[in-house]
Design a protein around this motif. Sequence first.
Motif, short mmCIF file in Angstrom:
data_model
loop_
_atom_site.label_atom_id
_atom_site.label_comp_id
_atom_site.label_asym_id
_atom_site.label_seq_id
_atom_site.Cartn_x
_atom_site.Cartn_y
_atom_site.Cartn_z
N GLY A 149 0.88 -1.14 -0.02
CA GLY A 149 0.14 0.19 -0.10
C GLY A 149 1.06 1.20 -0.01
O GLY A 149 0.32 2.28 -0.81
N LEU A 150 1.72 1.19 0.90
CA LEU A 150 2.65 2.58 1.18
C LEU A 150 3.55 2.93 -0.40
O LEU A 150 3.41 3.91 -0.74
CB LEU A 150 3.47 2.49 2.16
N ILE A 151 4.03 1.75 -0.66
CA ILE A 151 4.82 2.21 -1.90
C ILE A 151 3.95 2.36 -3.02
O ILE A 151 4.45 3.00 -4.02
CB ILE A 151 5.87 0.91 -2.31
N GLY A 152 2.84 1.55 -3.09
CA GLY A 152 2.02 1.75 -4.16
C GLY A 152 1.42 3.14 -4.48
O GLY A 152 1.38 3.93 -5.27
N TRP A 153 1.07 3.80 -2.96
CA TRP A 153 0.70 5.20 -2.84
C TRP A 153 1.59 6.19 -3.18
O TRP A 153 1.58 7.10 -4.21
CB TRP A 153 0.49 5.37 -1.29
N ARG A 154 2.86 5.80 -2.87
CA ARG A 154 3.85 6.89 -3.35
C ARG A 154 4.34 6.94 -4.85
O ARG A 154 4.46 7.86 -5.69
CB ARG A 154 5.51 6.52 -2.91
N SER A 155 3.98 5.72 -5.52
CA SER A 155 4.22 5.33 -6.83
C SER A 155 3.02 6.09 -7.63
O SER A 155 3.05 6.68 -8.50
CB SER A 155 4.05 3.82 -7.27
N LEU A 156 1.84 6.16 -7.00
CA LEU A 156 0.46 6.67 -7.80
C LEU A 156 0.82 8.37 -7.78
O LEU A 156 0.49 8.92 -8.56
CB LEU A 156 -0.84 6.47 -6.81
N VAL A 157 1.19 8.71 -6.38
CA VAL A 157 1.51 10.14 -6.52
C VAL A 157 2.35 10.77 -7.61
O VAL A 157 2.47 11.51 -8.09
CB VAL A 157 1.96 10.55 -5.04
N MET A 158 3.82 9.86 -7.72
CA MET A 158 4.40 10.28 -8.63
C MET A 158 3.96 10.12 -10.10
O MET A 158 4.57 10.60 -11.26
CB MET A 158 5.86 9.51 -8.61
N ALA A 159 2.97 9.25 -10.34
CA ALA A 159 2.37 8.78 -11.72
C ALA A 159 1.59 10.17 -12.31
O ALA A 159 1.54 10.32 -13.33
CB ALA A 159 1.48 7.70 -11.81
N CYS A 250 8.28 2.99 -12.21
CA CYS A 250 8.94 1.92 -11.87
C CYS A 250 8.82 1.89 -10.48
O CYS A 250 9.63 2.29 -9.68
CB CYS A 250 10.43 1.46 -12.35
N ALA A 251 8.02 0.95 -9.74
CA ALA A 251 7.99 0.80 -8.21
C ALA A 251 8.75 -0.18 -7.64
O ALA A 251 8.46 -0.01 -6.28
CB ALA A 251 6.27 0.71 -7.98
N GLY A 252 9.39 -1.01 -8.21
CA GLY A 252 10.12 -1.96 -7.23
C GLY A 252 11.48 -1.46 -6.89
O GLY A 252 11.92 -0.63 -7.56
N ILE A 253 11.90 -2.36 -5.72
CA ILE A 253 13.30 -1.97 -5.61
C ILE A 253 14.46 -2.73 -6.27
O ILE A 253 15.61 -2.44 -6.12
CB ILE A 253 13.34 -2.39 -3.80
N LEU A 273 10.35 7.21 -14.54
CA LEU A 273 10.65 7.47 -13.17
C LEU A 273 10.90 6.27 -12.35
O LEU A 273 10.25 5.13 -12.53
CB LEU A 273 9.53 8.23 -12.48
N SER A 274 11.43 6.22 -11.47
CA SER A 274 11.51 5.09 -10.36
C SER A 274 11.28 5.70 -8.81
O SER A 274 11.37 6.78 -8.55
CB SER A 274 13.09 4.53 -10.12
N VAL A 275 10.83 4.70 -7.97
CA VAL A 275 10.37 4.99 -6.54
C VAL A 275 11.35 4.29 -5.67
O VAL A 275 11.70 2.89 -5.81
CB VAL A 275 8.67 4.58 -6.35
N ALA A 276 11.88 4.97 -4.68
CA ALA A 276 12.76 4.44 -3.76
C ALA A 276 12.16 4.50 -2.53
O ALA A 276 11.76 5.81 -1.86
CB ALA A 276 14.17 5.00 -3.93
N ASN A 277 11.84 3.51 -1.87
CA ASN A 277 11.44 3.33 -0.49
C ASN A 277 10.28 4.21 -0.12
O ASN A 277 9.52 4.15 -0.97
CB ASN A 277 12.50 3.78 0.48
N LEU A 278 10.14 4.63 0.98
CA LEU A 278 8.94 5.59 1.49
C LEU A 278 9.31 6.39 2.30
O LEU A 278 10.61 6.54 3.14
CB LEU A 278 7.93 4.51 1.97
N THR A 279 8.61 7.69 2.82
CA THR A 279 8.90 8.52 3.83
C THR A 279 7.68 8.26 5.02
O THR A 279 6.57 7.65 4.57
CB THR A 279 8.84 9.88 3.68
N ARG A 280 8.12 8.65 5.88
CA ARG A 280 6.95 8.30 7.15
C ARG A 280 5.81 9.27 6.88
O ARG A 280 4.64 9.11 7.21
CB ARG A 280 7.65 8.87 8.61
#
Length: 327
Positions: A149-159, A250-253, A273-280
Amino acid sequence: MHAMVLTAPGLPLRLESREDPLPGPGDVCVEVAACGVCRTDLHVLDGELPGIAYPIVPGHEVVGRVRALGPGVTSLAIGERVGVPWLGYTCGECPYCRNSRENLCDRPRFTGYTRDGGFATHIVADARYCFPLGEAGDDVAIAPLLCAGLIGWRSLVMAGEGKRLGIFGFGAAGHIIAQVARWQGRSVYAFTRAGDLKAQGLAKSLGAEWAGSSEDPPPAPLDAAIIFAPVGALVPLALRAVCKGGRVVCAGIHMSDIPSFPYHLLWQERRLLSVANLTRSDGIEFFEVAAQADIRTHTSVFPLREANEVLAKLRTGEITGAAVLQP
């Protein structure tokens, strides 16, 4: 306590008995109620991530209750239900941390990768990186939200805010973010392995406009696409599917090598784009959204001792939705 332990890359996890852990300064000991199984766990098993110190306990989608407080912890209470995510520690001092980009910290620690994770009955975690969960919702249902959910959410925002969203790889993250996207009023196009009718059926049941094979073109150009599957060959396919100015995230590590592709797939201001990890902060935002959108995770539950069998099923695409282990 008991834990499923990885002693070397490529080996099966081994069930071990250990002394109950004691939390150090700033830490808490959490009794695990449920731990989701993530594709990143396979990358840990296969030694595809750098710097793994063995033995290590995988698992980073942890839901449990605080059983002991380390010295100095005042933000959590004994008995409180918390979530322990992938990001387990940041230095707070590097340029990225100082500029609200802790997901890119130079000296991070990660649950189930560089510190022991949740494939266990107990886990020690930094209290600052635990999310208070309250009492609403089921432990098993919440567990996949802690990474998928968290990585998916960050990815969705970046999309971005495009209305037509493609999701490549419709597993744990895909089925969660499809629900968020539909709640936001977007149209979802789900791409799965060829012939994966179960995943395609799940996508359609969640309101997807279309579901088909990753090799098939969607019925309409996409504004953006998120690639959750760790398959580099999907990148040119996703670029081909998005319209001018579209984004591919790209959402994977970890991902297999991206094959060469003609420049015209990237041209016309398409962005990769790539997503790296998450923030609080991602976590705080997402849990608010998940409650408003009434996200329902589709889970299969297994006992902790069957972690190896579950990981094998995940590897071969036999898990629809998300898998969750319980002690």
